[in-house]
Design a protein around this motif. Structure first.
Motif, PDB file in Angstrom:
ATOM      1  N   SER A  67      -9.880 -34.640  46.814  1.00  0.00           N
ATOM      2  CA  SER A  67      -8.419 -34.658  46.848  1.00  0.00           C
ATOM      3  C   SER A  67      -7.772 -33.295  46.633  1.00  0.00           C
ATOM      4  O   SER A  67      -6.582 -33.146  46.837  1.00  0.00           O
ATOM      5  CB  SER A  67      -7.920 -35.623  45.776  1.00  0.00           C
ATOM      6  OG  SER A  67      -8.375 -35.192  44.518  1.00  0.00           O
ATOM      7  N   SER A  68      -8.551 -32.279  46.216  1.00  0.00           N
ATOM      8  CA  SER A  68      -7.896 -31.047  45.765  1.00  0.00           C
ATOM      9  C   SER A  68      -8.311 -29.798  46.540  1.00  0.00           C
ATOM     10  O   SER A  68      -9.489 -29.433  46.560  1.00  0.00           O
ATOM     11  CB  SER A  68      -8.183 -30.836  44.279  1.00  0.00           C
ATOM     12  OG  SER A  68      -7.884 -29.513  43.900  1.00  0.00           O
TER      13      SER A  68
ATOM     14  N   LEU B 261      -7.319 -26.851  45.607  1.00  0.00           N
ATOM     15  CA  LEU B 261      -7.581 -25.844  44.565  1.00  0.00           C
ATOM     16  C   LEU B 261      -9.058 -25.875  44.167  1.00  0.00           C
ATOM     17  O   LEU B 261      -9.694 -24.837  43.960  1.00  0.00           O
ATOM     18  CB  LEU B 261      -6.693 -26.149  43.349  1.00  0.00           C
ATOM     19  CG  LEU B 261      -6.495 -25.020  42.365  1.00  0.00           C
ATOM     20  CD1 LEU B 261      -5.618 -23.925  42.948  1.00  0.00           C
ATOM     21  CD2 LEU B 261      -5.858 -25.540  41.087  1.00  0.00           C
TER      22      LEU B 261
ATOM     23  N   MET C  44     -11.040 -24.062  46.766  1.00  0.00           N
ATOM     24  CA  MET C  44     -10.914 -22.599  46.615  1.00  0.00           C
ATOM     25  C   MET C  44     -11.818 -22.118  45.493  1.00  0.00           C
ATOM     26  O   MET C  44     -12.544 -21.132  45.636  1.00  0.00           O
ATOM     27  CB  MET C  44      -9.463 -22.217  46.267  1.00  0.00           C
ATOM     28  CG  MET C  44      -8.453 -22.574  47.319  1.00  0.00           C
ATOM     29  SD  MET C  44      -6.765 -22.154  46.761  1.00  0.00           S
ATOM     30  CE  MET C  44      -5.883 -23.651  47.160  1.00  0.00           C
TER      31      MET C  44
ATOM     32  N   HIS D 153      -3.650 -20.016  41.468  1.00  0.00           N
ATOM     33  CA  HIS D 153      -4.500 -19.108  42.255  1.00  0.00           C
ATOM     34  C   HIS D 153      -5.029 -18.007  41.348  1.00  0.00           C
ATOM     35  O   HIS D 153      -6.229 -17.738  41.294  1.00  0.00           O
ATOM     36  CB  HIS D 153      -3.682 -18.431  43.362  1.00  0.00           C
ATOM     37  CG  HIS D 153      -3.497 -19.267  44.589  1.00  0.00           C
ATOM     38  ND1 HIS D 153      -2.567 -18.959  45.525  1.00  0.00           N
ATOM     39  CD2 HIS D 153      -4.131 -20.373  45.041  1.00  0.00           C
ATOM     40  CE1 HIS D 153      -2.605 -19.845  46.499  1.00  0.00           C
ATOM     41  NE2 HIS D 153      -3.548 -20.707  46.224  1.00  0.00           N
TER      42      HIS D 153
ATOM     43  N   VAL E  69      -0.140 -17.783  50.525  1.00  0.00           N
ATOM     44  CA  VAL E  69       0.490 -19.084  50.824  1.00  0.00           C
ATOM     45  C   VAL E  69       1.461 -18.760  51.954  1.00  0.00           C
ATOM     46  O   VAL E  69       2.612 -18.387  51.718  1.00  0.00           O
ATOM     47  CB  VAL E  69       1.219 -19.661  49.592  1.00  0.00           C
ATOM     48  CG1 VAL E  69       1.786 -21.048  49.911  1.00  0.00           C
ATOM     49  CG2 VAL E  69       0.295 -19.730  48.394  1.00  0.00           C
TER      50      VAL E  69
ATOM     51  N   ASP F 177      -3.950 -20.394  52.009  1.00  0.00           N
ATOM     52  CA  ASP F 177      -3.620 -21.695  51.426  1.00  0.00           C
ATOM     53  C   ASP F 177      -2.341 -22.216  52.066  1.00  0.00           C
ATOM     54  O   ASP F 177      -1.236 -21.902  51.617  1.00  0.00           O
ATOM     55  CB  ASP F 177      -3.467 -21.519  49.904  1.00  0.00           C
ATOM     56  CG  ASP F 177      -3.102 -22.819  49.215  1.00  0.00           C
ATOM     57  OD1 ASP F 177      -2.955 -23.848  49.911  1.00  0.00           O
ATOM     58  OD2 ASP F 177      -2.953 -22.801  47.976  1.00  0.00           O
TER      59      ASP F 177
ATOM     60  N   ALA G 154      -0.666 -24.822  51.903  1.00  0.00           N
ATOM     61  CA  ALA G 154      -0.283 -26.026  51.146  1.00  0.00           C
ATOM     62  C   ALA G 154       1.014 -26.646  51.656  1.00  0.00           C
ATOM     63  O   ALA G 154       1.223 -27.847  51.516  1.00  0.00           O
ATOM     64  CB  ALA G 154      -0.135 -25.676  49.669  1.00  0.00           C
TER      65      ALA G 154
ATOM     66  N   SER H 295      -4.039 -29.538  51.774  1.00  0.00           N
ATOM     67  CA  SER H 295      -4.323 -30.909  51.325  1.00  0.00           C
ATOM     68  C   SER H 295      -3.107 -31.787  51.589  1.00  0.00           C
ATOM     69  O   SER H 295      -2.030 -31.290  51.932  1.00  0.00           O
ATOM     70  CB  SER H 295      -4.661 -30.933  49.830  1.00  0.00           C
ATOM     71  OG  SER H 295      -3.474 -30.835  49.069  1.00  0.00           O
TER      72      SER H 295
ATOM     73  N   SER I 229      -1.777 -33.426  49.177  1.00  0.00           N
ATOM     74  CA  SER I 229      -1.212 -33.677  47.836  1.00  0.00           C
ATOM     75  C   SER I 229       0.300 -33.916  47.871  1.00  0.00           C
ATOM     76  O   SER I 229       0.801 -34.785  47.181  1.00  0.00           O
ATOM     77  CB  SER I 229      -1.503 -32.503  46.909  1.00  0.00           C
ATOM     78  OG  SER I 229      -2.779 -32.647  46.351  1.00  0.00           O
ATOM     79  N   LYS I 230       1.012 -33.128  48.654  1.00  0.00           N
ATOM     80  CA  LYS I 230       2.464 -33.318  48.700  1.00  0.00           C
ATOM     81  C   LYS I 230       2.888 -33.961  50.025  1.00  0.00           C
ATOM     82  O   LYS I 230       3.982 -33.731  50.530  1.00  0.00           O
ATOM     83  CB  LYS I 230       3.172 -31.999  48.425  1.00  0.00           C
ATOM     84  CG  LYS I 230       3.047 -31.653  46.941  1.00  0.00           C
ATOM     85  CD  LYS I 230       3.407 -30.259  46.615  1.00  0.00           C
ATOM     86  CE  LYS I 230       3.122 -30.011  45.125  1.00  0.00           C
ATOM     87  NZ  LYS I 230       3.232 -28.604  44.773  1.00  0.00           N
TER      88      LYS I 230
ATOM     89  N   PHE J  53       9.887 -24.862  46.089  1.00  0.00           N
ATOM     90  CA  PHE J  53      10.439 -24.016  45.029  1.00  0.00           C
ATOM     91  C   PHE J  53      11.562 -23.103  45.516  1.00  0.00           C
ATOM     92  O   PHE J  53      11.654 -22.785  46.700  1.00  0.00           O
ATOM     93  CB  PHE J  53       9.335 -23.119  44.442  1.00  0.00           C
ATOM     94  CG  PHE J  53       8.154 -23.921  43.954  1.00  0.00           C
ATOM     95  CD1 PHE J  53       8.219 -24.585  42.743  1.00  0.00           C
ATOM     96  CD2 PHE J  53       7.002 -24.016  44.726  1.00  0.00           C
ATOM     97  CE1 PHE J  53       7.140 -25.347  42.300  1.00  0.00           C
ATOM     98  CE2 PHE J  53       5.929 -24.778  44.291  1.00  0.00           C
ATOM     99  CZ  PHE J  53       5.990 -25.441  43.078  1.00  0.00           C
TER     100      PHE J  53
HETATM  101  N1  PLP Z   1      -1.742 -24.500  46.613  1.00  0.00           N
HETATM  102  C1  PLP Z   1      -0.445 -24.301  46.355  1.00  0.00           C
HETATM  103  C2  PLP Z   1       0.239 -23.106  46.928  1.00  0.00           C
HETATM  104  C3  PLP Z   1       0.267 -25.179  45.537  1.00  0.00           C
HETATM  105  O1  PLP Z   1       1.555 -24.952  45.287  1.00  0.00           O
HETATM  106  C4  PLP Z   1      -0.405 -26.294  44.996  1.00  0.00           C
HETATM  107  C5  PLP Z   1       0.287 -27.237  44.114  1.00  0.00           C
HETATM  108  O2  PLP Z   1       1.358 -27.010  43.645  1.00  0.00           O
HETATM  109  C6  PLP Z   1      -1.765 -26.458  45.288  1.00  0.00           C
HETATM  110  C7  PLP Z   1      -2.399 -25.545  46.104  1.00  0.00           C
HETATM  111  C8  PLP Z   1      -2.556 -27.585  44.730  1.00  0.00           C
HETATM  112  O3  PLP Z   1      -3.105 -28.334  45.752  1.00  0.00           O
HETATM  113  P1  PLP Z   1      -4.176 -29.467  45.532  1.00  0.00           P
HETATM  114  O4  PLP Z   1      -3.504 -30.623  44.913  1.00  0.00           O
HETATM  115  O5  PLP Z   1      -4.661 -29.732  46.917  1.00  0.00           O
HETATM  116  O6  PLP Z   1      -5.275 -28.905  44.665  1.00  0.00           O
END
Ligand code: PLP
Length: 424
Positions: free
Chosen positions: A101-102, A104, A107, A143, A185, A218, A220, A254, A256-257, A349
């Motif tokens: 699921s992640s 991060l 990475m 990061h 990012v 990334d 994201a 991912s 995730s959001k 953000f």
């Molecule tokens: N990368 C960035 C730039 C994020 O802002 C976030 C979460 O805020 C993540 C990765 C985390 O992602 P994941 O839930 O896939 O580990």
């Protein structure tokens, strides 16, 4: 730029300070408890993905294009999920891996791998006297935590309107082989919300750097648009391949959001050689990822069009919150010289910069007034914002009413701290 308080004579400044202090005392008496620290969706926003949970039941077909998702196997991810990962990252499906699921976590695993074993053909980073990593700042604290934890020296590079300061990045990378990588990012960057220009992407893909230099790309916030004029990001993989640097880019993302934070699916994508090599190392510790979760995701979001349609629903929640930030900051601080802030078209953000030496004090004052912010300094490696100006505003979790109140508090804190700084 001078703040309005720096332009006042002593009597006017003292009067302003007295008035602002009185307002702060009034807010303190209210006993507020508000949170603008968390970069996560609101509960109602998360709920829009609940229908996905109904797609797998005990009677459901649990195969994906011939792959049995209810058993071990298919380490790289099920076919439909790899196709989605490819569309998402801008790579052929067979140059992707879909994992847990992640992102991060991916990475960290990949960087630990290079730390211990080295990029194939090169010395393990752990065996080198010095390893440095470029960290565009303001940037994402987690990061910076990955490299800091390994003992890598994080080197901040200032973010500009078009991405990291590329003159500085090129100068550093050309001169110093101990720089082994960089975090990016590239779309709706955390926290500035800016998207790298085509020129920045091209320079990152083509610049001179150590042969085992790697960019953690990334993405994201690849699909997290909330305006009618979404930013467009150039395909870094194509540009790097054309320049003979296709192994340089390590793509991650991912859902995730997009679906459920912490319970989505995560993507890795790179050159065919990197994907094979990374898969071989990750396979040592994993027989197969949660393919039922992958299946549930691709039944819900079969392709990028479906993802974009889903993201339009997310945007309904995000747009009023980001509009509220813009409105409150504009109303409270425009023309005062006490702050500048970003105006993103997507992402999670807003990045705010106050006068030099203000951010930590603003954070502490907001906390006293019952508003929690991301700790000042968190957006710089080691928590060390050299000018102590930057505050990350995370407007997604609170309701619009709560957010509106929290921003009034932030504006008041910025004004009082600016006035105090002018008096010192
Ligand atoms: N990368 C960035 C730039 C994020 O802002 C976030 C979460 O805020 C993540 C990765 C985390 O992602 P994941 O839930 O896939 O580990």
């Amino acid at each position: 730029m001078q703040t309005m308080y720096e332009q006042m004579d002593t009597a006017a400044l003292d009067a302003a300070l007295a008035d602002l202090t009185r307002q702060v005392d009034e807010v303190k008496a209210k006993g507020l408890k508000l949170d603008m620290a968390r970069g996560k969706p609101s509960p109602a926003q998360v709920d829009i993905s609940r229908p996905m949970l109904d797609l797998l039941s005990s009677g459901a077909d649990l195969t994906d294009e011939g792959v049995d998702c209810s058993n071990y196997g298919c380490f790289e991810g099920i076919p439909s999920a790899r196709r989605l990962a490819g569309e998402f990252l801008g790579l052929p499906a067979d140059q992707t891996i879909v994992l847990g699921s992640s992102s991060l976590n991916i990475m960290q695993s990949v960087l630990i791998h290079y730390w211990e074993k080295g990029v194939p053909g090169y010395t393990p980073w752990s065996k080198l006297d010095r390893v440095k990593w470029l960290c565009p700042a303001p940037g994402y604290d987690r990061h910076f935590g990955i490299t800091q934890d390994l003992g890598i020296e994080n080197v901040p590079v200032r973010m500009t309107e078009t991405g990291p300061d590329m003159d500085e990045v090129e100068r550093l990378c050309a001169a110093d082989d101990s720089i082994k990588g960089m975090f990016c990012v590239p779309k709706y960057s955390n926290p500035t919300g800016i998207t790298y220009s085509d020129e920045t992407v091209r320079r990152l893909a083509t610049m001179k750097a150590a042969p085992d230099f790697r960019i953690v790309w990334d993405n994201a916030y690849a699909v997290h648009d909330f305006t009618d004029t979404p930013d467009v990001l150039a395909n870094v993989f194509d540009l790097a391949r054309e320049a003979g640097n296709e192994d340089r880019i390590l793509g991650v993302a991912s859902t995730s959001k997009i679906t459920f934070p912490g319970a989505g699916i995560a993507f890795f994508g790179s050159s065919a050689a990197n994907v094979g090599e990374v898969a071989n190392t990750l396979k040592v510790g994993l027989i197969s990822a949660n393919k039922l979760n992958q299946l549930m995701h691709t039944r819900f979001l079969p392709d990028l069009d479906a993802v974009r349609a889903h993201m339009r629903k997310h945007a309904e929640f995000l747009r009023p919150r980001f509009a509220c930030v813009e409105e409150k900051l504009e109303e409270g601080l425009a023309g005062t010289g006490c702050g500048t802030w970003s105006h993103p078209h997507g992402g999670y953000f807003v990045s705010f910069d106050g006068p030099e030496g203000s951010a930590k004090r603003v954070g502490a004052l907001c906390a006293e007034m019952g508003v929690k912010l991301t700790p000042a300094g968190a957006t710089w490696p080691g928590g060390n914002d050299p000018h102590d100006t930057n505050i990350r505003i995370a407007p997604t979790y609170p309701s619009v009413e709560e957010l509106s109140e929290a921003l009034d508090v932030l504006v008041l804190a910025v004004k009082l701290v600016s006035a105090q700084l002018a008096r010192e």
